[in-house]
Design a protein around this motif. Sequence first.
Motif, mmCIF file in Angstrom:
data_model
loop_
_atom_site.group_PDB
_atom_site.id
_atom_site.type_symbol
_atom_site.label_atom_id
_atom_site.label_comp_id
_atom_site.label_asym_id
_atom_site.label_seq_id
_atom_site.Cartn_x
_atom_site.Cartn_y
_atom_site.Cartn_z
ATOM 1 N N ASN A 167 1.629 4.612 -0.724
ATOM 2 C CA ASN A 167 0.485 4.332 0.146
ATOM 3 C C ASN A 167 -0.768 4.012 -0.673
ATOM 4 O OD1 ASN A 167 2.063 4.818 2.437
ATOM 5 N ND2 ASN A 167 1.523 7.017 2.448
ATOM 6 N N PHE A 168 -0.986 4.729 -1.781
ATOM 7 C CA PHE A 168 -2.174 4.512 -2.613
ATOM 8 C C PHE A 168 -2.169 3.115 -3.209
ATOM 9 C CE2 PHE A 168 -4.167 4.675 -6.824
ATOM 10 C CZ PHE A 168 -5.451 5.045 -6.468
ATOM 11 N N LEU A 169 -1.042 2.676 -3.728
ATOM 12 C CA LEU A 169 -0.972 1.354 -4.346
ATOM 13 C C LEU A 169 -1.150 0.247 -3.319
ATOM 14 C CD1 LEU A 169 1.973 1.870 -6.878
ATOM 15 C CD2 LEU A 169 -0.476 1.848 -7.366
ATOM 16 N N LYS A 170 -0.497 0.367 -2.166
ATOM 17 C CA LYS A 170 -0.625 -0.678 -1.148
ATOM 18 C C LYS A 170 -2.047 -0.763 -0.617
ATOM 19 C CE LYS A 170 4.176 -0.704 0.480
ATOM 20 N NZ LYS A 170 5.067 -0.499 1.635
ATOM 21 N N THR A 171 -2.717 0.391 -0.501
ATOM 22 C CA THR A 171 -4.072 0.403 0.039
ATOM 23 C C THR A 171 -5.074 -0.119 -0.976
ATOM 24 O OG1 THR A 171 -3.504 2.296 1.451
ATOM 25 C CG2 THR A 171 -5.844 1.849 1.077
ATOM 26 N N GLU A 172 -5.043 0.406 -2.194
ATOM 27 C CA GLU A 172 -6.059 0.059 -3.201
ATOM 28 C C GLU A 172 -5.835 -1.336 -3.783
ATOM 29 O OE1 GLU A 172 -8.693 1.735 -3.851
ATOM 30 O OE2 GLU A 172 -8.186 3.460 -2.592
ATOM 31 N N LEU A 173 -4.593 -1.765 -3.897
ATOM 32 C CA LEU A 173 -4.308 -3.062 -4.515
ATOM 33 C C LEU A 173 -4.125 -4.171 -3.488
ATOM 34 C CD1 LEU A 173 -1.806 -1.940 -7.292
ATOM 35 C CD2 LEU A 173 -4.279 -2.218 -7.454
ATOM 36 N N ALA A 174 -4.183 -3.802 -2.205
ATOM 37 C CA ALA A 174 -4.049 -4.798 -1.131
ATOM 38 C C ALA A 174 -2.753 -5.582 -1.269
ATOM 39 C CB ALA A 174 -5.256 -5.727 -1.128
ATOM 40 N N LEU A 175 -1.655 -4.851 -1.440
ATOM 41 C CA LEU A 175 -0.363 -5.497 -1.609
ATOM 42 C C LEU A 175 0.307 -5.841 -0.284
ATOM 43 C CD1 LEU A 175 1.034 -3.269 -4.480
ATOM 44 C CD2 LEU A 175 -0.007 -5.543 -4.686
ATOM 45 N N GLY A 176 -0.148 -5.255 0.789
ATOM 46 C CA GLY A 176 0.458 -5.530 2.089
ATOM 47 C C GLY A 176 1.424 -4.432 2.476
ATOM 48 N N GLU A 177 1.387 -4.082 3.750
ATOM 49 C CA GLU A 177 2.237 -2.998 4.226
ATOM 50 C C GLU A 177 3.711 -3.371 4.256
ATOM 51 O OE1 GLU A 177 1.435 0.059 4.888
ATOM 52 O OE2 GLU A 177 -0.713 -0.224 4.507
ATOM 53 N N ASP A 178 4.016 -4.639 4.374
ATOM 54 C CA ASP A 178 5.401 -5.053 4.476
ATOM 55 C C ASP A 178 6.090 -5.194 3.107
ATOM 56 O OD1 ASP A 178 3.778 -7.106 3.781
ATOM 57 O OD2 ASP A 178 4.888 -8.642 4.892
ATOM 58 N N MET A 179 5.351 -5.057 2.004
ATOM 59 C CA MET A 179 5.938 -5.213 0.673
ATOM 60 C C MET A 179 6.650 -3.934 0.267
ATOM 61 S SD MET A 179 4.096 -6.222 -2.925
ATOM 62 C CE MET A 179 5.044 -6.386 -4.421
ATOM 63 N N ASP A 180 7.889 -4.093 -0.156
ATOM 64 C CA ASP A 180 8.689 -2.952 -0.609
ATOM 65 C C ASP A 180 8.511 -2.788 -2.128
ATOM 66 O OD1 ASP A 180 10.399 -0.882 -0.940
ATOM 67 O OD2 ASP A 180 12.241 -2.009 -0.463
ATOM 68 N N LEU A 181 7.822 -1.734 -2.534
ATOM 69 C CA LEU A 181 7.578 -1.503 -3.969
ATOM 70 C C LEU A 181 8.822 -0.989 -4.706
ATOM 71 C CD1 LEU A 181 4.025 0.129 -3.852
ATOM 72 C CD2 LEU A 181 4.633 -2.276 -4.232
ATOM 73 N N GLN A 182 9.797 -0.523 -3.979
ATOM 74 C CA GLN A 182 11.054 -0.037 -4.566
ATOM 75 C C GLN A 182 10.787 1.034 -5.645
ATOM 76 O OE1 GLN A 182 13.787 -3.129 -5.740
ATOM 77 N NE2 GLN A 182 13.305 -4.422 -3.954
ATOM 78 N N ILE A 183 9.989 2.028 -5.293
ATOM 79 C CA ILE A 183 9.713 3.153 -6.199
ATOM 80 C C ILE A 183 10.885 4.121 -6.118
ATOM 81 C CG2 ILE A 183 8.181 5.088 -6.689
ATOM 82 C CD1 ILE A 183 5.907 3.459 -5.485
ATOM 83 N N GLN A 184 11.534 4.371 -7.261
ATOM 84 C CA GLN A 184 12.688 5.271 -7.291
ATOM 85 C C GLN A 184 12.264 6.720 -7.458
ATOM 86 O OE1 GLN A 184 16.514 3.093 -8.930
ATOM 87 N NE2 GLN A 184 14.951 3.202 -10.530
ATOM 88 N N ARG A 185 11.355 6.951 -8.424
ATOM 89 C CA ARG A 185 10.910 8.322 -8.705
ATOM 90 C C ARG A 185 9.428 8.303 -9.039
ATOM 91 N NH1 ARG A 185 15.477 7.574 -11.432
ATOM 92 N NH2 ARG A 185 14.343 7.201 -13.364
ATOM 93 N N SER A 186 8.783 9.430 -8.789
ATOM 94 C CA SER A 186 7.378 9.569 -9.141
ATOM 95 C C SER A 186 7.052 11.054 -9.267
ATOM 96 C CB SER A 186 6.483 8.909 -8.087
ATOM 97 O OG SER A 186 5.118 9.019 -8.466
ATOM 98 N N HIS A 187 6.387 11.420 -10.364
ATOM 99 C CA HIS A 187 6.057 12.826 -10.582
ATOM 100 C C HIS A 187 4.953 12.933 -11.636
ATOM 101 C CE1 HIS A 187 8.202 12.700 -14.432
ATOM 102 N NE2 HIS A 187 9.142 12.020 -13.768
ATOM 103 N N ARG A 188 4.388 14.116 -11.745
ATOM 104 C CA ARG A 188 3.390 14.371 -12.783
ATOM 105 C C ARG A 188 4.080 14.436 -14.149
ATOM 106 N NH1 ARG A 188 -2.157 14.075 -11.292
ATOM 107 N NH2 ARG A 188 -2.273 14.675 -9.104
ATOM 108 N N SER A 189 3.302 14.143 -15.200
ATOM 109 C CA SER A 189 3.864 14.249 -16.555
ATOM 110 C C SER A 189 4.232 15.696 -16.831
ATOM 111 C CB SER A 189 2.857 13.752 -17.591
ATOM 112 O OG SER A 189 1.669 14.529 -17.534
ATOM 113 N N LEU A 190 5.257 15.874 -17.650
ATOM 114 C CA LEU A 190 5.750 17.210 -17.932
ATOM 115 C C LEU A 190 4.712 18.002 -18.721
ATOM 116 C CD1 LEU A 190 9.444 16.378 -18.879
ATOM 117 C CD2 LEU A 190 8.511 17.037 -16.644
#
Length: 340
Positions: A167-190
């Motif tokens: 949601n953050f990337l689509k909102t701030e970068l204006a990528l469009g709601e219909d674009m599939d970013l295909q994010i597999q994983r996301s987490h804080r650095s260890l």
Amino acid sequence: MMRRTRSQKAQDPSKSDIVAKNDLPENTEDDDANMLKEAELTLPVGEEDQLTTAKAIMGLTNTITEMKNELKQELSNFKMDINQKLLNINADIRNQGTRLTEAEQRINELEAVNMDLRGALRHSLTQQKILNSKVTDLEGRSRRNNMRIFGIKEGAEGTSMVKFVNNFLKTELALGEDMDLQIQRSHRSLGPKPRDNQPARSILVNFQRFDIKDKVLRAAWSKKITYEGKAVSFANDLPAEINNKMKEYKDIKRSLKEASIRFQTPYPARMKIHWEDGPRMYKNASEVAEDMKKRGFAVDLPHPSDVDWEQVLSRDAHWNRMDSTHTERVRDRLRDFHRD
């Protein structure tokens, strides 16, 4: 004056005593002492001083003779001691010569072994550097689809980091709601969670496709993005070795930004600067700093993150730098010392 006859001469008691005394053999020391005592009794009082002087001279002569004998004995003993010590010294010198020869042989063997080991170690370091470079390249390739986001406070992601980032990337970068970013994983650095006054950990985002990750990253670099009033930055996910090299460009980047000079840092840890006379590619931070100094920039040479042991081992010791003439001269002097 009347001459004495032969019979009168024979009757002269003093003459006959003198002749008899001359015919006697030489007296011993005891006889001389007795004679001196007799002469002392018979001599007049005026001649006692002469007799005392003679006795003193005789005593002094005896004392000198005794001292000479003692000195001869002491000198003889001293000579024997000196000769014995010289023999011991000669034996020690011969022993030291043998030990020096053995030490020289061992040193030569150690020098030869040291040179062989240094060569083997340099070869091993070269191979290690090649292997490390390959491993780093493989690790970098495995991170090609990853992206890091800096500046978002801890806990902002809520219960799902993937949904928050999408949601953050689509909102701030204006990528469009219909674009599939295909994010597999996301987490804080260890690592441990920071305290309230410490910087937040970065967010690691893994995309399924590299082209989508590259599109998102370029869009993020093209504009300034903030979150709750704080700047948010985006970067590629690089191996630790490359990150350490990239840190060496910190002061260089600051100087280039102050001078409004465009630059880029292509993979892996290189720098491309667009000078007025044309762009130029640099392999490392030290090369950039040297060129910038020639161009009039006040830049300190960066300290390498790792020690180049291969270069350290390439430095020869002082006994390796000696020429053969010097070595042979030293060995000849040692041989002469051994012979002596």
